[in-house]
Design an enzyme around this catalytic site. Sequence first.
Site, PDB file in Angstrom:
ATOM      1  CG  ASP A  18      16.295 -37.218  33.405  1.00  0.00           C
ATOM      2  OD1 ASP A  18      16.863 -36.641  32.459  1.00  0.00           O
ATOM      3  OD2 ASP A  18      16.378 -36.835  34.583  1.00  0.00           O
ATOM      4  CD1 TRP A  23      23.565 -44.659  27.992  1.00  0.00           C
ATOM      5  CD2 TRP A  23      23.990 -43.541  26.091  1.00  0.00           C
ATOM      6  NE1 TRP A  23      23.859 -45.582  27.023  1.00  0.00           N
ATOM      7  CE2 TRP A  23      24.126 -44.920  25.848  1.00  0.00           C
ATOM      8  CE3 TRP A  23      24.204 -42.647  25.044  1.00  0.00           C
ATOM      9  CZ2 TRP A  23      24.466 -45.436  24.597  1.00  0.00           C
ATOM     10  CZ3 TRP A  23      24.558 -43.153  23.791  1.00  0.00           C
ATOM     11  CH2 TRP A  23      24.679 -44.528  23.583  1.00  0.00           C
ATOM     12  CG  ASN A  66      13.157 -30.434  27.879  1.00  0.00           C
ATOM     13  OD1 ASN A  66      12.508 -31.461  27.677  1.00  0.00           O
ATOM     14  ND2 ASN A  66      13.989 -30.336  28.913  1.00  0.00           N
TER      15      ASN A  66
HETATM   16  C1  FPP Z   1      16.068 -36.460  28.773  1.00  0.00           C
HETATM   17  O1  FPP Z   1      17.439 -36.566  28.847  1.00  0.00           O
HETATM   18  C2  FPP Z   1      15.515 -36.271  27.421  1.00  0.00           C
HETATM   19  C3  FPP Z   1      14.973 -35.121  26.917  1.00  0.00           C
HETATM   20  C4  FPP Z   1      14.887 -33.930  27.751  1.00  0.00           C
HETATM   21  C5  FPP Z   1      14.382 -34.919  25.586  1.00  0.00           C
HETATM   22  C6  FPP Z   1      14.615 -35.909  24.487  1.00  0.00           C
HETATM   23  C7  FPP Z   1      13.815 -37.138  24.621  1.00  0.00           C
HETATM   24  C8  FPP Z   1      13.965 -38.199  23.814  1.00  0.00           C
HETATM   25  C9  FPP Z   1      14.938 -38.227  22.704  1.00  0.00           C
HETATM   26  C10 FPP Z   1      13.104 -39.340  23.989  1.00  0.00           C
HETATM   27  C11 FPP Z   1      11.746 -38.919  23.534  1.00  0.00           C
HETATM   28  C12 FPP Z   1      11.236 -39.484  22.316  1.00  0.00           C
HETATM   29  C13 FPP Z   1      11.085 -38.954  21.096  1.00  0.00           C
HETATM   30  C14 FPP Z   1      10.325 -39.729  20.107  1.00  0.00           C
HETATM   31  C15 FPP Z   1      11.670 -37.649  20.686  1.00  0.00           C
HETATM   32  P1  FPP Z   1      18.382 -35.360  29.378  1.00  0.00           P
HETATM   33  O2  FPP Z   1      18.898 -34.650  28.176  1.00  0.00           O
HETATM   34  O3  FPP Z   1      17.616 -34.500  30.324  1.00  0.00           O
HETATM   35  O4  FPP Z   1      19.504 -36.146  30.093  1.00  0.00           O
HETATM   36  P2  FPP Z   1      20.448 -35.654  31.301  1.00  0.00           P
HETATM   37  O5  FPP Z   1      19.563 -35.439  32.506  1.00  0.00           O
HETATM   38  O6  FPP Z   1      21.385 -36.805  31.486  1.00  0.00           O
HETATM   39  O7  FPP Z   1      21.137 -34.400  30.844  1.00  0.00           O
END
Ligand code: FPP
Length: 248
Positions: A18, A23, A66
């Site tokens: 997460d 970031w 998501n």
């Molecule tokens: C979390 O950060 C990430 C996600 C919900 C999805 C994306 C995940 C990745 C890119 C890593 C997984 C690997 C692959 C190979 C696709 P967030 O967007 O929820 O961050 P935030 O809480 O700071 O908004």
Amino acid sequence: MSPRESIPAVPHVAIIPDGNGRWARQRGLPRNLGHRRGCEVVRKIVRAARSLGVRQLTLYAFSMENWARPREEVDAIMSLLDSYLKRETDELVERGVRVSAIGRLHLLERDVQDALRELERRTEANAEMRLTFALSYGGRSEITDAVRKLAREVEAGRVDPDAIDEKRVRAALYDPELPDPDLLIRTGGEHRISNFLLWQMAYTELWTTDTLWPDFSETDLRRAFEFYGSRERRFGRTGDQAPRRGEA
Ligand code: FPP
């Protein structure tokens, strides 16, 4: 002592990566660049986990929830996933990593489904480490889908409702062979499970860090393993009865 010997073995590590969005925001960048960086970190951590002797790594890469994100963000994550799956194939094959996925995979774009199947096929003989991507995944959806599967079995007269026990429920999950995680790592400062592996995490040790996923490093992974090594796992029993590490 080699660095690997000084680190406790963690057979199954589950990760909620997460903090990609935060970031990026902290740097005035679009969220998608956070996800891109997040993907690179996945690559690094897969390598590190394998070299630290992890047998099974399960990553929550895209949740059912998501899907509700803005269309452009979902598309960007899908395209990153697609290129990750294609780009990493050779390295994963070479390093002996067997890849699979759990979730409502039929909801993913056709290209991603094809890339996943191809990667699963090319790595199926590998045995060094198993890497499972939870994609279009929710713990409640998984349990709901399992209940549906069992209900159909009952309706068809193949299963007696009284014969439904934990073993049968597990057998109806997306991957019945997926062991229970020993350790859950969550980055990004939240302290919740967020609908991840609800059935499998009954006795998982939890470790969280404020570090955002794009900043997560092998040093953080080692820290999590050290934490795990300090825990006494009792699985609901008393200290005297508890199985020793590796027994349960
Ligand atoms: C979390 O950060 C990430 C996600 C919900 C999805 C994306 C995940 C990745 C890119 C890593 C997984 C690997 C692959 C190979 C696709 P967030 O967007 O929820 O961050 P935030 O809480 O700071 O908004």
